[in-house]
Structure formats: structure tokens, C-alpha cells
Motif scaffolding. Structure first.
Motif, short mmCIF file in Angstrom:
data_model
loop_
_atom_site.label_atom_id
_atom_site.label_comp_id
_atom_site.label_asym_id
_atom_site.label_seq_id
_atom_site.Cartn_x
_atom_site.Cartn_y
_atom_site.Cartn_z
N ARG A 1 0.83 -1.21 0.00
CA ARG A 1 0.00 0.00 0.00
C ARG A 1 0.86 1.26 0.00
NH1 ARG A 1 -2.57 -0.82 4.63
NH2 ARG A 1 -4.01 -2.23 3.53
N GLU A 2 1.92 1.26 0.82
CA GLU A 2 2.80 2.41 0.88
C GLU A 2 3.58 2.57 -0.42
OE1 GLU A 2 4.57 5.84 2.28
OE2 GLU A 2 2.79 4.72 2.99
N LEU A 3 4.02 1.46 -1.00
CA LEU A 3 4.72 1.52 -2.28
C LEU A 3 3.84 2.14 -3.36
CD1 LEU A 3 6.47 -1.97 -2.31
CD2 LEU A 3 7.65 0.19 -2.74
N LEU A 4 2.60 1.67 -3.45
CA LEU A 4 1.70 2.17 -4.48
C LEU A 4 1.34 3.63 -4.24
CD1 LEU A 4 -0.67 -0.91 -4.98
CD2 LEU A 4 1.38 -0.26 -6.29
N THR A 5 1.21 4.01 -2.99
CA THR A 5 0.92 5.41 -2.66
C THR A 5 2.07 6.31 -3.09
OG1 THR A 5 -0.49 4.79 -0.79
CG2 THR A 5 0.42 7.03 -0.79
N VAL B 1 3.47 -7.94 -10.45
CA VAL B 1 3.50 -9.36 -10.79
C VAL B 1 3.51 -10.14 -9.48
CG1 VAL B 1 4.84 -11.22 -11.84
CG2 VAL B 1 4.69 -8.98 -12.97
N GLY B 2 2.55 -11.02 -9.32
CA GLY B 2 2.44 -11.78 -8.09
C GLY B 2 3.56 -12.79 -7.91
N ALA C 1 -5.93 -7.77 -4.31
CA ALA C 1 -7.00 -6.91 -3.83
C ALA C 1 -6.50 -5.50 -3.55
CB ALA C 1 -7.64 -7.51 -2.57
N GLU C 2 -5.29 -5.39 -2.97
CA GLU C 2 -4.73 -4.07 -2.69
C GLU C 2 -4.43 -3.33 -3.98
OE1 GLU C 2 -3.82 -0.87 -0.48
OE2 GLU C 2 -4.66 -2.78 0.27
N CYS C 3 -3.90 -4.03 -4.98
CA CYS C 3 -3.64 -3.38 -6.26
C CYS C 3 -4.94 -2.89 -6.90
CB CYS C 3 -2.91 -4.34 -7.20
SG CYS C 3 -1.15 -4.52 -6.86
N ALA C 4 -6.01 -3.68 -6.76
CA ALA C 4 -7.30 -3.27 -7.33
C ALA C 4 -7.78 -1.97 -6.70
CB ALA C 4 -8.33 -4.38 -7.12
N ARG C 5 -7.52 -1.80 -5.40
CA ARG C 5 -7.93 -0.56 -4.72
C ARG C 5 -7.20 0.65 -5.28
NH1 ARG C 5 -7.07 -4.09 -0.22
NH2 ARG C 5 -9.06 -4.90 0.56
N HIS C 6 -6.01 0.44 -5.81
CA HIS C 6 -5.22 1.53 -6.38
C HIS C 6 -5.31 1.58 -7.90
CE1 HIS C 6 -2.89 2.60 -2.66
NE2 HIS C 6 -3.30 1.40 -2.32
#
Length: 222
Positions: free
Chosen positions: A118-122, A134-135, A157-162
Motif C-alpha cells: 500500500r505504501e509503495l503504491l501510494t 506481478v504476483g 485486492a490491494e492493487c485493485a484498490r489503487h
């Protein structure tokens, strides 16, 4: 004598964009086990370049890195490689090391892995760097694979949120004959060239779409 200068450039011709991609993650990103030293990252980049889609690819994979390690280092490593003005993006991949059991506990709890992602994507979003995730793939250990499968669902799921595209690979690689055989005959985790060929082929459709959007300067669409 009057000299007339003639512009021979095609006004409709656009300069090639400066496309740069950082692949950051663990030993699977680094391509450990591949005698050709390409892994899946090198195969994707080489194929795109051969098709006329030039890019500069940086392999930032480190063996045994967890999501916490990647979060600590990604900005220092990506920033000088992705300068302003370039069409820059980041491909993330991790999870096998997070789910590795050491002394009876996993190296990172699932909640921590998701928090790190989450922090990385933010931070990637604030930097304006489109991301692709990539999983984690499968290894030659059924219990470990079950933990990877569980984490894979949480990361997706976290990637989908972003609104970040995610390619899950663990179940496909777990059932892939070449991957399973090469991992089993190797160190129990990493395949050889054939396994990385199979993984690159699985990733190719999403990679092609993501890279096309990056070249065009558009946000990636899941």
C-alpha cells in the motif's frame, strides 16, 4: 544568390519517447536460475525492443528481499533511473520471501506485506510513476505455496484498490510442468530458462498493454 533551406522532416513524425522501466523485487526478478541471465524481466524487455518498442530496462531484483526491503530501497534506486521528462514506470514483484518460514514464523506477516505494498503504491502514485504488479510464483513446497496463494489474493485486492494492474501467477506456475520440473531439479525455488520462458509468456499480454500506455504517456488501466 539566395539559398533556400528545405525542411526534409516529416511534420507528422514524432520523436521516440524515452521509455524507462524499473523492475524491482526479489530473486525471481533478478532471474536467478536462468543460465541465460534474462529471467522473465529480460525476456519481456527484449521482445518489446525487438518489436520496435525501444525502452531502457533496469533490473533491481535482490535475492531474499522481502516487501519491507523493497519499500526501504525503491525510491533511492528508482529516482536516478527515472528522470523527469521520461515515460517512466515501475514493475513490482515480491511475496515468496515474505511467506518463507524461518524458525516457525513467516519473514513478514500478511498484514505487513499488504501494508508495505500500500505504501509503495501510494508513493509511486505521488511520483507519477505508473505501476504494474506481478504476483509471487510457486516453489517446490506445498505448504509454502498455500501461504503464497493466500498472500497473492491479498496483494491483488490491494492493487485493485489503487487501480494498478496485477498478474497472479502462482496457481498457473504450480500446475506448469516445465516450471515444476525445473524448480524441483534446481534449488527448490527457481526455474531455469524454460520456466522463465513460460512465466514471461503468461505476463506478456498485460505487459504489452501496460507498456503501450506508458509509451503513450497514459495512465495504465486494469
Amino acid at each position: 544568390m539566395t539559398v533556400v533551406q528545405v525542411n526534409t522532416e516529416d511534420p507528422g513524425e514524432q520523436p521516440e519517447p524515452d521509455v524507462r522501466v524499473c523492475f524491482i523485487g526479489d530473486s525471481f526478478v533478478a532471474g536467478v536460475g536462468d543460465a541465460r541471465h534474462l529471467g522473465w524481466t529480460g525476456r519481456l524487455a527484449a521482445r518489446s525492443h525487438a518489436q520496435g518498442h525501444a525502452l531502457t530496462a533496469y533490473n533491481l531484483g535482490i535475492r531474499r528481499d522481502t516487501s519491507a526491503d523493497i519499500l526501504r530501497r525503491f525510491r533511492a534506486e528508482c529516482t536516478p533511473r527515472l528522470p523527469a521528462g521520461s515515460h517512466a514506470g515501475v514493475v513490482l514483484s515480491f511475496g515468496v520471501n515474505d511467506t518463507m518460514n524461518e524458525s516457525g514464523v513467516t519473514r513478514a506477516a500478511s498484514e505487513a506485506s499488504v501494508s508495505h505494498l500500500r505504501e509503495l503504491l501510494t508513493q509511486l502514485g505521488k511520483s507519477g510513476w505508473p505501476a504494474l504488479m506481478v504476483g509471487p510464483p510457486a516453489v517446490d513446497d506445498d505448504a509454502h505455496n498455500e501461504r503464497i496463494i493466500s498472500l497473492d489474493a491479498l496483494l491483488e485486492a490491494e492493487c485493485a484498490r489503487h487501480s494498478v494492474p496485477y498478474v497472479g501467477v502462482v496457481r498457473q506456475m504450480q500446475d506448469h510442468d516445465v516450471w515444476r520440473r525445473e524448480v524441483r531439479e534446481g534449488d527448490g525455488a527457481h526455474p531455469g530458462a524454460g520456466g522463465y520462458d513460460a512465466l514471461a509468456a503468461l505476463l506478456r499480454p498485460t505487459w504489452d498493454s501496460w507498456l503501450a500506455a506508458l509509451r503513450a504517456g497514459q495512465p495504465s488501466i486494469q
